[in-house]
Design a protein around this motif. Structure first.
Motif, PDB file in Angstrom:
ATOM      1  N   ILE A  32     -13.416   7.157  21.103  1.00  0.00           N
ATOM      2  CA  ILE A  32     -14.638   6.838  20.347  1.00  0.00           C
ATOM      3  C   ILE A  32     -14.658   7.568  19.003  1.00  0.00           C
ATOM      4  N   VAL A  33     -14.262   8.839  18.998  1.00  0.00           N
ATOM      5  CA  VAL A  33     -14.235   9.615  17.754  1.00  0.00           C
ATOM      6  C   VAL A  33     -13.246   8.987  16.764  1.00  0.00           C
ATOM      7  N   PHE A 153     -24.410   3.003  17.387  1.00  0.00           N
ATOM      8  CA  PHE A 153     -24.706   3.645  18.670  1.00  0.00           C
ATOM      9  C   PHE A 153     -23.390   4.073  19.312  1.00  0.00           C
ATOM     10  N   THR A 154     -23.395   5.229  19.958  1.00  0.00           N
ATOM     11  CA  THR A 154     -22.223   5.678  20.705  1.00  0.00           C
ATOM     12  C   THR A 154     -22.618   5.922  22.156  1.00  0.00           C
ATOM     13  N   GLN A 155     -21.657   5.626  23.032  1.00  0.00           N
ATOM     14  CA  GLN A 155     -21.874   5.832  24.459  1.00  0.00           C
ATOM     15  C   GLN A 155     -20.513   5.933  25.144  1.00  0.00           C
ATOM     16  N   LEU A 156     -20.375   6.872  26.083  1.00  0.00           N
ATOM     17  CA  LEU A 156     -19.099   7.061  26.784  1.00  0.00           C
ATOM     18  C   LEU A 156     -18.692   5.817  27.574  1.00  0.00           C
ATOM     19  N   ILE A 176     -21.924  -0.956  17.978  1.00  0.00           N
ATOM     20  CA  ILE A 176     -21.932  -0.129  19.187  1.00  0.00           C
ATOM     21  C   ILE A 176     -20.492   0.277  19.433  1.00  0.00           C
ATOM     22  N   ILE A 177     -20.244   1.585  19.490  1.00  0.00           N
ATOM     23  CA  ILE A 177     -18.881   2.055  19.741  1.00  0.00           C
ATOM     24  C   ILE A 177     -18.863   2.798  21.063  1.00  0.00           C
ATOM     25  N   THR A 178     -18.062   2.259  21.956  1.00  0.00           N
ATOM     26  CA  THR A 178     -17.845   2.857  23.264  1.00  0.00           C
ATOM     27  C   THR A 178     -16.341   2.824  23.468  1.00  0.00           C
ATOM     28  N   ASN A 179     -15.877   3.219  24.634  1.00  0.00           N
ATOM     29  CA  ASN A 179     -14.420   3.185  24.787  1.00  0.00           C
ATOM     30  C   ASN A 179     -14.033   1.784  25.162  1.00  0.00           C
TER      31      ASN A 179
END
Length: 179
Positions: A32-33, A153-156, A176-179
């Motif tokens: 994600i980073v 938005f970030t979420q694991l 939205i950025i997640t893995n």
């Protein structure tokens, strides 16, 4: 009735996020980073709002460290104030505040417009609107801005409802950025 659903959904998302293994969390954070770093570079953003993560949130501290080394980028984080927050330049030392959140010292410098705001989420509803911890701080902050930065938005792990759980004041993601 909707708020009851929202509360139940929030609880189930928090449970899912709490049970991610440490190895999995480390791996997901790195992915994600990297995506965030790529977005910031490609968008040529100069003023970035990040956050100091809680345990179930994407750990953006490596990104903060990387961005702070760049001369042309300013990194800001929330500083809680009343029912919302203001943004302050990220700098050490960090102090533990309300809700167990770490913050830098208060700053009286007003930043320029932020280009990109990276916002942690507990979950999102079918409209890609944020379900947070229920305090409304981010919603109030963005409502009071006179412009609209790009919101990521970030979420694991993606925790998304098939229903509309948000209120009209809840913030909506551009990405939205997640893995």
């Amino acid at each position: 009735m909707k708020n009851n659903h929202k509360g139940d959904f929030r609880k189930s998302c928090i449970k899912k996020l709490e049970f991610i293994s440490l190895f999995s969390k480390y791996y997901k954070n790195k992915i994600i980073v990297k995506k965030l770093e790529k977005f910031i570079k490609e968008s040529e953003s100069k003023n970035i709002l990040l956050y100091i993560p809680l345990g179930i949130e994407v750990d953006v501290r490596p990104l903060i460290k990387t961005l702070r080394k760049k001369k042309n980028i300013n990194v800001y984080v929330p500083f809680m104030e009343a029912d919302s927050f203001k943004i302050v330049k990220y700098r050490l030392p960090l102090n533990r505040k309300k809700f167990n959140i770490l913050e830098p010292n208060n700053s009286f410098l007003k930043p320029n417009k932020i280009d990109v705001a990276v916002v942690p989420v507990v979950g999102i509803d079918s409209l890609n609107k944020r379900i947070g911890y229920g305090k409304g701080m981010y919603d109030r902050f963005f409502d009071r801005l006179s412009y609209k930065p790009t919101i990521i938005f970030t979420q694991l792990i993606l925790c998304k409802s098939k229903e509309v759980l948000s209120d009209n004041y809840d913030i909506q993601a551009d990405y939205i950025i997640t893995n």
